[in-house]
Design an enzyme around this catalytic site. Structure first.
Site, PDB file in Angstrom:
ATOM      1  N   ASP A 124       0.739  -1.182  -0.037  1.00 57.95           N
ATOM      2  CA  ASP A 124      -0.093  -0.080   0.175  1.00 57.95           C
ATOM      3  C   ASP A 124       0.967   1.296   0.147  1.00 57.95           C
ATOM      4  OD1 ASP A 124      -3.312   0.377   0.879  1.00 57.95           O
ATOM      5  OD2 ASP A 124      -1.981   2.415   0.970  1.00 57.95           O
ATOM      6  N   CYS A 156     -19.863   1.572  -2.683  1.00 61.80           N
ATOM      7  CA  CYS A 156     -20.416   0.721  -3.640  1.00 61.80           C
ATOM      8  C   CYS A 156     -21.898   1.093  -4.020  1.00 61.80           C
ATOM      9  CB  CYS A 156     -20.664  -0.739  -2.967  1.00 61.80           C
ATOM     10  SG  CYS A 156     -19.063  -1.728  -2.798  1.00 61.80           S
ATOM     11  N   ARG A 175      -0.417   3.555   6.994  1.00 58.01           N
ATOM     12  CA  ARG A 175      -1.385   2.395   7.124  1.00 58.01           C
ATOM     13  C   ARG A 175      -0.338   1.132   7.306  1.00 58.01           C
ATOM     14  NH1 ARG A 175      -5.907  -0.715   8.050  1.00 58.01           N
ATOM     15  NH2 ARG A 175      -6.508  -1.982   6.122  1.00 58.01           N
TER      16      ARG A 175
END
Length: 425
Positions: free
Chosen positions: A35, A261, A40
């Site tokens: 990533d 989504c 993160r």
């Protein structure tokens, strides 16, 4: 093309989709989780997942998984799975930037025989029309001769602890029959619910994008019915409870439609449809209706405040919940922001309380400051926007204790029993 046992995986993108995938495979075979977010990666190395999709013990159990923010560390892999976001821009058009950047990164390390599998939601044809040409250009390799591709759409439901990655049936596909079979066998290692091998990458892409388009349209219908029933003075929840006694009635509920989504994917399909000369009607009508719910909800609240002789200008309003769904820290495309922006136009002072989300992320992405706890006797109106467990656990008396005398309590999520709030959707 390598054999199944020889696949060395790189998961590109370690968000809500990529991390659970990396953890599951990392319990069985060598995996490099990549990533570009250095913070993160640092957190994951400490066993911390801020998305709350994986627990510390699950991360610890993935003994074959290592994390990196350096693309050099994925050069030795031979199978790349891309799980980066596919958002929309301010004009509701697909923003393929993360997908393009990921493809460029992989293209720089791509070798003969390698396989690249995409999981990010796209429109039918995007893998072979957008991603593959980038891989070819950057690597100088030839598609389906030197390297291969596949598509296996993600079906992660953030915050859902009952439907986890292994228990959700997986659609798979590949650019040749041989690679399709290999990809299907790979996912079969971790998917206990089984796999479904689609006949082509385009079919798999189309299957994914219509899953959420169908849900979007169903919710749009219920939202429109809620608006109609409100004008008729009929309680929408009472109607849905009655209709739900029929065995085949679908149990959708009205509300805000956000997230990464349902509120986004239909625009990928409509973009592609318009590119080939067809202007979708039903899909876009549903999107317009769902996108307008924040404005409608705000108008309901303001009308009720005026009916109760409350001054709207400079009023104090508490919004309880900011995440796009309950019991989840995900703030991507949350439509609660629509209500906040509408109320700001009325010059209202807004307090937002959400025990699940990161205050820093909310401030950075939406310029909204959270309160640690609601004030007592402070608000002219209170809106229950997200069904977090902490909010559901509060009684009517507790919720009303935050309001001034004569305040309005709007239960957007039907958390309280009927009759305990001043407004319901």
């Amino acid at each position: 093309m390598p054999a199944l046992a020889d696949l060395n995986l790189a998961i590109v993108g370690l968000g809500y989709v990529g991390l659970p995938l990396a953890v599951e495979f990392g319990q069985r075979r060598r995996v490099v989780g990549f990533d570009i977010d250095v913070a993160r990666i640092a957190a994951l190395r400490k066993g911390i997942d801020h998305t709350l999709e994986t627990e510390a013990d699950e991360l610890a159990a993935a003994t074959h998984l290592r994390f990196t923010a350096s693309a050099d560390d994925i050069a030795d892999c031979n199978c790349y799975i891309v799980t980066v976001p596919t958002p929309i821009d301010a004009h509701k058009r697909p923003d393929m930037t993360p997908l393009v950047k990921a493809s460029e990164t992989i293209g720089r390390v791509l070798k003969r025989g390698d396989i690249v599998i995409y999981e990010s939601t796209v429109y039918p044809g995007a893998t072979e029309e957008v991603c593959v040409p980038i891989l070819e250009q950057v690597s100088s390799l030839v598609f389906n001769h030197d390297f291969f591709a596949g598509y296996s759409p993600e079906r992660i439901n953030p915050g859902d602890k009952n439907h986890r990655l292994p228990s959700i049936r997986k659609v798979t596909s590949g650019s040749t029959q041989a690679v399709a079979s290999l990809i299907d066998a790979l996912y079969s290692e971790i998917i206990t619910a089984g796999t479904f091998q689609a006949e082509s990458i385009r079919v798999a892409e189309a299957a994914k994008v219509i899953e959420n388009t169908q849900r979007d349209l169903n919710i749009a219908l219920i939202n429109e019915l809620a608006i109609i029933f409100n004008k008729l003075g009929i309680d929408t929840e009472a109607v849905l409870e009655a209709a739900g006694t029929k065995w085949n009635f679908l149990p959708f509920r009205p509300g805000l439609v956000g997230g990464h989504c349902i509120g986004v994917d239909p625009y990928y399909l409509t973009y592609k449809a318009e590119a080939i000369g067809y202007h979708p009607q039903i899909i876009l009508a549903g999107r317009r209706l769902n996108d307008g719910m924040g404005t409608y909800i705000t108008a309901q609240l303001v009308k009720k405040m005026l009916q109760q002789r409350l001054q709207v200008d400079a009023s104090r309003i508490l919004i309880m919940g900011f995440a796009f769904k309950e019991n989840c820290p995900d703030i991507r495309n949350t439509r609660v922001i629509d209500i906040i922006n509408e109320l700001r136009d009325y010059n209202c002072v807004i307090d937002v309380y959400d025990p699940w989300v990161s205050a820093d992320e909310v401030k950075s992405h939406y310029d909204v400051s959270l309160v640690d706890a609601p004030g007592f006797g402070t608000y002219d109106a209170i809106l229950l926007a997200v069904r977090h467990d902490q909010i559901v656990a509060m009684s009517e008396d507790t919720l009303r204790s935050f309001g001034k005398q004569g305040h309005v309590l709007y239960d957007l999520k039907n958390i309280l029993p009927r009759g305990q709030s001043d407004l319901r959707l």
